[in-house]
Design an enzyme around this catalytic site. Structure first.
Site, PDB file in Angstrom:
ATOM      1  N   SER A 102      -6.075  -7.652  -2.839  1.00 11.33           N
ATOM      2  CA  SER A 102      -4.447  -6.690  -4.047  1.00 11.33           C
ATOM      3  C   SER A 102      -5.302  -6.004  -5.049  1.00 11.33           C
ATOM      4  O   SER A 102      -4.454  -6.281  -5.835  1.00 11.33           O
ATOM      5  CB  SER A 102      -4.196  -7.841  -4.130  1.00 11.33           C
ATOM      6  OG  SER A 102      -3.612  -8.632  -3.321  1.00 11.33           O
ATOM      7  N   GLN A 167       0.137 -13.664  15.985  1.00  9.72           N
ATOM      8  CA  GLN A 167       0.393 -12.754  16.941  1.00  9.72           C
ATOM      9  C   GLN A 167       0.391 -11.575  17.729  1.00  9.72           C
ATOM     10  O   GLN A 167      -0.383 -10.426  18.423  1.00  9.72           O
ATOM     11  CB  GLN A 167       1.330 -13.946  18.236  1.00  9.72           C
ATOM     12  CG  GLN A 167       0.764 -15.217  18.049  1.00  9.72           C
ATOM     13  CD  GLN A 167       1.401 -15.934  17.545  1.00  9.72           C
ATOM     14  OE1 GLN A 167       1.614 -15.447  15.972  1.00  9.72           O
ATOM     15  NE2 GLN A 167       1.029 -17.320  17.402  1.00  9.72           N
ATOM     16  N   TYR A 201       3.646 -15.376  -6.873  1.00  8.61           N
ATOM     17  CA  TYR A 201       3.375 -13.628  -6.377  1.00  8.61           C
ATOM     18  C   TYR A 201       3.741 -12.983  -4.663  1.00  8.61           C
ATOM     19  O   TYR A 201       3.988 -13.454  -3.559  1.00  8.61           O
ATOM     20  CB  TYR A 201       1.760 -13.821  -6.041  1.00  8.61           C
ATOM     21  CG  TYR A 201       0.496 -12.148  -5.664  1.00  8.61           C
ATOM     22  CD1 TYR A 201       0.236 -12.555  -6.868  1.00  8.61           C
ATOM     23  CD2 TYR A 201       0.590 -12.219  -4.615  1.00  8.61           C
ATOM     24  CE1 TYR A 201      -0.798 -10.885  -6.794  1.00  8.61           C
ATOM     25  CE2 TYR A 201      -0.340 -10.511  -4.671  1.00  8.61           C
ATOM     26  CZ  TYR A 201      -0.966 -10.752  -5.450  1.00  8.61           C
ATOM     27  OH  TYR A 201      -1.419  -9.557  -5.188  1.00  8.61           O
ATOM     28  N   SER A 202       4.219 -11.627  -4.593  1.00 12.93           N
ATOM     29  CA  SER A 202       5.045 -11.286  -4.076  1.00 12.93           C
ATOM     30  C   SER A 202       4.616  -9.494  -3.512  1.00 12.93           C
ATOM     31  O   SER A 202       4.390  -8.905  -3.990  1.00 12.93           O
ATOM     32  CB  SER A 202       6.764 -10.485  -4.209  1.00 12.93           C
ATOM     33  OG  SER A 202       7.133 -10.203  -2.743  1.00 12.93           O
ATOM     34  N   ASN A 203       3.898  -9.827  -2.676  1.00 18.27           N
ATOM     35  CA  ASN A 203       3.157  -8.540  -1.919  1.00 18.27           C
ATOM     36  C   ASN A 203       4.146  -7.230  -1.638  1.00 18.27           C
ATOM     37  O   ASN A 203       4.104  -6.257  -1.317  1.00 18.27           O
ATOM     38  CB  ASN A 203       1.599  -8.551  -0.266  1.00 18.27           C
ATOM     39  CG  ASN A 203       0.984  -9.464  -1.190  1.00 18.27           C
ATOM     40  OD1 ASN A 203      -0.107  -8.512  -1.342  1.00 18.27           O
ATOM     41  ND2 ASN A 203       0.485 -10.704  -0.587  1.00 18.27           N
ATOM     42  N   THR A 342      -7.818  -9.974  -8.983  1.00 16.22           N
ATOM     43  CA  THR A 342      -8.115 -10.918  -7.786  1.00 16.22           C
ATOM     44  C   THR A 342      -8.499 -10.105  -6.100  1.00 16.22           C
ATOM     45  O   THR A 342      -6.309  -8.969  -6.550  1.00 16.22           O
ATOM     46  CB  THR A 342      -8.273 -11.599  -7.498  1.00 16.22           C
ATOM     47  OG1 THR A 342      -6.990 -12.003  -7.665  1.00 16.22           O
ATOM     48  CG2 THR A 342      -9.024 -12.234  -8.954  1.00 16.22           C
ATOM     49  N   GLY A 343      -8.476  -9.800  -5.793  1.00 15.97           N
ATOM     50  CA  GLY A 343      -7.949  -9.141  -3.683  1.00 15.97           C
ATOM     51  C   GLY A 343      -8.557  -9.312  -3.163  1.00 15.97           C
ATOM     52  O   GLY A 343      -9.925 -10.443  -3.033  1.00 15.97           O
TER      53      GLY A 343
END
Length: 395
Positions: A102, A167, A201-203, A342-343
């Site tokens: 991130s 999966q 937080y949303s990627n 941060t990431g």
């Protein structure tokens, strides 16, 4: 995703790590010994920071760790601890490259804000203006969500990582993951809140930002980062890798740990498209520091867009953290605030910070499976480096 006090986007899960298989596993054995610090560092310097890095690679269990510190006068010091490869026991190199996770977001946000400064994007315009019909489904509506809200994690758009089936990735970890595919995973679920009424937080939001950059410029977000940031700043270690599963140049192996007593799993090779504009960049501590210095010193954005980037809102915790547009502010134990991000990505956990002319970037080559203690100590490493020479930082 928020991990304790830290803002981050966990890009892969332990379930996936467990399913990747034992073929890439290696026993960590007892706590790994710290390697000598880099030749860039004099033994009398940075004693507290070296102690924190040693703790990351012993008590916390990461194979290796690295920090590059830059000072007001332009000097730089690289400190390393532990090993880059648990089989060969080679030490971590000071010029190592690694996956940013991130920490990609400040780069992407900078490109978007440059476009805003060129009047090609409006921060408070609805997403629908740039991507008609793209953000729709289950109550998610691009007509009600602004570009600013995507950048600041106030859009309410669900994070695709909360719903990704491990999966599917495990079946082919090197497979290309189309951004639209990841977006559809998120949009199959209702928003976490009405746009602008909360923070989470949303990627997914940064995947959409990457799509907006492409729509406006006719080039991918990676091409725009290369053109606008990597080239002008001479970031020779920074890459938007796309489908390339490896890390070019010197790098530590990336490891994950499926359980507290499980052997480490080598997860260095994976398709970075699972992160896309939310987290796929590769870089080095030196390049990240160079980029952050240029950004915070006003060399990349016009004053109006710089102010917008640094207009923060609280993230909801009790720790004083606040999020701007792709950039986070955090309190320092020695007083004042620092700016950074941060990431984490499969195999790596990272952090960067800058305050008062000092800056630091930190990396450990373990994740997921790292303990909360590792995350806390990476934060402690940032705080310690930024507080050196001032009132005593947290040990």
């Amino acid at each position: 995703m928020i991990k304790r006090r830290r803002v981050r986007g966990r890009l892969l899960t332990l379930a996936m790590v467990m399913a990747i298989g034992v073929a890439g596993s290696a026993s960590a054995g007892s706590a790994l010994p710290a390697s000598p610090t880099s030749d860039h560092a004099r033994t009398s310097d940075h004693a507290r920071l070296r102690a924190v890095l040693h703790r990351i690679t012993t008590v916390d269990g990461a194979p290796g760790a690295l920090a590059e510190v830059r000072t007001r006068r332009g000097g730089s010091t690289v400190l390393t601890s532990g090993v880059a490869d648990v089989r060969s026991r080679t030490p971590v190199r000071g010029d190592s490259r690694f996956r940013l996770g991130s920490m990609t977001k400040p780069f992407v946000a900078t490109v978007l804000l440059q476009l805003a400064g060129e009047r090609r994007v409006r921060l408070d315009a609805p997403v629908e203006r740039y991507l008609p019909g793209v953000v729709r489904g289950h109550g998610n509506d691009g007509r009600a969500i602004t570009v600013r809200q995507l950048l600041q994690h106030t859009s309410g758009v669900p994070d695709f990582l909360q719903y990704l089936r491990p999966q599917e990735i495990v079946a082919d970890p090197l497979a290309h993951r189309d951004t639209r595919e990841l977006l559809d995973i998120a949009l199959a679920h209702p928003p976490t809140f009405e746009p602008g009424t909360g923070w989470r937080y949303s990627n997914t939001g940064y995947l959409v930002i990457g799509m907006i950059i492409e729509k406006v410029t006719g080039r991918s977000y990676g091409d725009e980062i290369r053109r606008r940031l990597i080239g002008p700043l001479h970031l020779h270690d920074t890459f938007a890798p796309g489908d390339a599963s490896g890390i070019p140049g010197p790098h530590p192996r990336g490891y994950a740990q499926p359980g507290p007593d499980a052997p480490l799993v080598d997860v260095t090779a994976v398709s970075p498209t699972i992160g896309g504009a939310a987290g796929e960049l590769i870089s080095s501590a030196s390049d990240v520091n160079r980029f952050m210095a240029a950004l915070l010193h006003g060399a990349l954005l016009r004053p109006a867009q710089q102010r917008e980037m640094m207009r923060t809102r609280p993230t909801g915790g009790s720790d004083g953290r606040a999020y701007g547009l792709g950039l986070e502010s955090s309190p320092l134990p020695c007083g004042g605030l620092y700016w950074g991000h941060t990431g984490d990505f499969l195999g790596y956990e990272t952090a960067t910070g800058i305050a008062g002319g000092r800056q630091v970037t930190v990396m450990a080559n373990l994740g997921p499976g790292a303990s909360d203690a590792q995350s806390d100590d990476i934060q402690a490493a940032v705080e310690t480096a930024l507080c050196e020479g001032r009132r005593t930082a947290r040990p």
